[in-house]
Design a protein around this motif. Sequence first.
Motif, PDB file in Angstrom:
ATOM      1  N   GLY A 142     -66.439  16.172  10.104  1.00 53.36           N
ATOM      2  CA  GLY A 142     -65.118  15.688  10.511  1.00 53.36           C
ATOM      3  C   GLY A 142     -64.354  15.161   9.310  1.00 53.36           C
ATOM      4  O   GLY A 142     -63.585  15.868   8.665  1.00 53.36           O
ATOM      5  N   SER A 143     -64.600  13.915   8.940  1.00 48.65           N
ATOM      6  CA  SER A 143     -63.839  13.246   7.889  1.00 48.65           C
ATOM      7  C   SER A 143     -64.033  13.865   6.506  1.00 48.65           C
ATOM      8  O   SER A 143     -63.072  14.091   5.781  1.00 48.65           O
ATOM      9  CB  SER A 143     -64.203  11.762   7.829  1.00 48.65           C
ATOM     10  N   ASP A 159     -72.579  10.314  14.499  1.00 45.72           N
ATOM     11  CA  ASP A 159     -71.844   9.548  13.501  1.00 45.72           C
ATOM     12  C   ASP A 159     -71.886  10.209  12.127  1.00 45.72           C
ATOM     13  O   ASP A 159     -70.854  10.479  11.526  1.00 45.72           O
ATOM     14  CB  ASP A 159     -72.388   8.124  13.389  1.00 45.72           C
ATOM     15  N   LEU A 160     -73.086  10.441  11.636  1.00 50.00           N
ATOM     16  CA  LEU A 160     -73.247  10.937  10.269  1.00 50.00           C
ATOM     17  C   LEU A 160     -72.872  12.413  10.129  1.00 50.00           C
ATOM     18  O   LEU A 160     -72.089  12.779   9.254  1.00 50.00           O
ATOM     19  CB  LEU A 160     -74.687  10.719   9.812  1.00 50.00           C
ATOM     20  N   THR A 161     -73.400  13.257  10.984  1.00 45.76           N
ATOM     21  CA  THR A 161     -73.201  14.697  10.792  1.00 45.76           C
ATOM     22  C   THR A 161     -71.893  15.203  11.394  1.00 45.76           C
ATOM     23  O   THR A 161     -71.079  15.811  10.699  1.00 45.76           O
ATOM     24  CB  THR A 161     -74.393  15.477  11.373  1.00 45.76           C
ATOM     25  N   ILE A 162     -71.677  14.966  12.688  1.00 43.96           N
ATOM     26  CA  ILE A 162     -70.508  15.555  13.341  1.00 43.96           C
ATOM     27  C   ILE A 162     -69.222  14.840  12.960  1.00 43.96           C
ATOM     28  O   ILE A 162     -68.268  15.462  12.502  1.00 43.96           O
ATOM     29  CB  ILE A 162     -70.698  15.588  14.875  1.00 43.96           C
ATOM     30  N   TRP A 215     -78.760  20.264  12.603  1.00 39.72           N
ATOM     31  CA  TRP A 215     -78.790  19.193  13.598  1.00 39.72           C
ATOM     32  C   TRP A 215     -77.795  19.411  14.724  1.00 39.72           C
ATOM     33  O   TRP A 215     -78.181  19.352  15.890  1.00 39.72           O
ATOM     34  CB  TRP A 215     -78.558  17.841  12.950  1.00 39.72           C
ATOM     35  N   PRO A 216     -76.508  19.652  14.421  1.00 42.55           N
ATOM     36  CA  PRO A 216     -75.588  19.846  15.549  1.00 42.55           C
ATOM     37  C   PRO A 216     -75.981  21.042  16.413  1.00 42.55           C
ATOM     38  O   PRO A 216     -75.953  20.952  17.643  1.00 42.55           O
ATOM     39  CB  PRO A 216     -74.229  20.067  14.904  1.00 42.55           C
ATOM     40  N   TRP A 217     -76.346  22.130  15.799  1.00 41.18           N
ATOM     41  CA  TRP A 217     -76.726  23.323  16.559  1.00 41.18           C
ATOM     42  C   TRP A 217     -77.891  23.004  17.489  1.00 41.18           C
ATOM     43  O   TRP A 217     -77.835  23.232  18.687  1.00 41.18           O
ATOM     44  CB  TRP A 217     -77.101  24.462  15.606  1.00 41.18           C
ATOM     45  N   GLY A 218     -78.960  22.463  16.931  1.00 41.34           N
ATOM     46  CA  GLY A 218     -80.160  22.197  17.715  1.00 41.34           C
ATOM     47  C   GLY A 218     -79.968  21.136  18.783  1.00 41.34           C
ATOM     48  O   GLY A 218     -80.335  21.333  19.946  1.00 41.34           O
ATOM     49  N   TYR A 219     -79.388  20.013  18.403  1.00 49.37           N
ATOM     50  CA  TYR A 219     -79.269  18.913  19.363  1.00 49.37           C
ATOM     51  C   TYR A 219     -78.198  19.157  20.415  1.00 49.37           C
ATOM     52  O   TYR A 219     -78.365  18.762  21.574  1.00 49.37           O
ATOM     53  CB  TYR A 219     -79.027  17.585  18.642  1.00 49.37           C
ATOM     54  N   LEU A 220     -77.108  19.798  20.057  1.00 48.69           N
ATOM     55  CA  LEU A 220     -76.090  20.092  21.071  1.00 48.69           C
ATOM     56  C   LEU A 220     -76.619  21.114  22.074  1.00 48.69           C
ATOM     57  O   LEU A 220     -76.389  20.984  23.281  1.00 48.69           O
ATOM     58  CB  LEU A 220     -74.784  20.551  20.425  1.00 48.69           C
ATOM     59  N   TYR A 221     -77.343  22.105  21.589  1.00 51.34           N
ATOM     60  CA  TYR A 221     -77.950  23.057  22.529  1.00 51.34           C
ATOM     61  C   TYR A 221     -79.071  22.409  23.337  1.00 51.34           C
ATOM     62  O   TYR A 221     -79.287  22.762  24.501  1.00 51.34           O
ATOM     63  CB  TYR A 221     -78.448  24.320  21.824  1.00 51.34           C
ATOM     64  N   ARG A 222     -79.771  21.455  22.762  1.00 48.67           N
ATOM     65  CA  ARG A 222     -80.781  20.733  23.537  1.00 48.67           C
ATOM     66  C   ARG A 222     -80.108  20.009  24.702  1.00 48.67           C
ATOM     67  O   ARG A 222     -80.587  20.061  25.831  1.00 48.67           O
ATOM     68  CB  ARG A 222     -81.524  19.735  22.659  1.00 48.67           C
TER      69      ARG A 222
END
Length: 185
Positions: free
Chosen positions: A30-31, A22-25, A68-75
Motif C-alpha cells: 500500500g504505502s 499491517d506490514l505486508t498489505i 503471505w497475502p496470496w496464501g493467507y487470503l486464500y486460506r
Amino acid sequence: MEAAEMATTVCYSNFCMEKLWDLTIMMTLGSIASDEAEAGAGGKADVVEYQHVDQLRHSPSEANVFEWPWGYLYRTIGYCNVALEKLPKIPKTSSDSALIRKRLGEVSFLRALNYFTLTQIFGGVPLVDHVLGPSEYEKGRNSIFEIYNLIKSDLRKAINVLPEKSEWGPENIGRASKGAAKALM
C-alpha cells in the motif's frame, strides 16, 4: 449455535495477523508501493525486498511480499467457503435462523473483502467459490470481471441480511455490517 459462532470466528481470524495486514498489505503493498512512504531508511541493506517494491522493480519471488497475502487470503477464502457450505446445515430452531442468516452475511462479506484485496494486489486470480475437491487445486486465473461478479454477489447477500453497525452493540465491535458491505460494493 456454538458451531455457527466458531465457523464465523475462524473467518475473521487472519485479521489479527499483523505481518499480513499491517506490514505486508497496508504498508508494503500500500504505502511503500505508492508515494506515501519510502523503504530503506536504514540504508541500502535495510529490508531490500521492500525497497524493490518502493522502486517498482520487485519480482514475484520477493520474500513474503506476495507469498503471505496470496496464501493467507486464500486460506481465509477457504474458511469462508467451508462456513458458507456448513452454516445452512446446522440444526436450528426458528429463533436460530436469524442468527444463521446474519453469520452467512458476515462470511459472504469477508470472502468478498479477501477477494477484493487479492485483485488489488494480483489482478485476476483463481475463483474458488466452494470447498475444493482433491482434483481442483490446480486452477488458472479468472478475469477480474469474473472475480468482481462473485464479490458483488457476495456483497448483495451480505447487504440483505447484515445489521447496521449501530445494531450490533458494543460487544460486537469489528463485525461486518451493512454499511461496510455497501461501502465495499
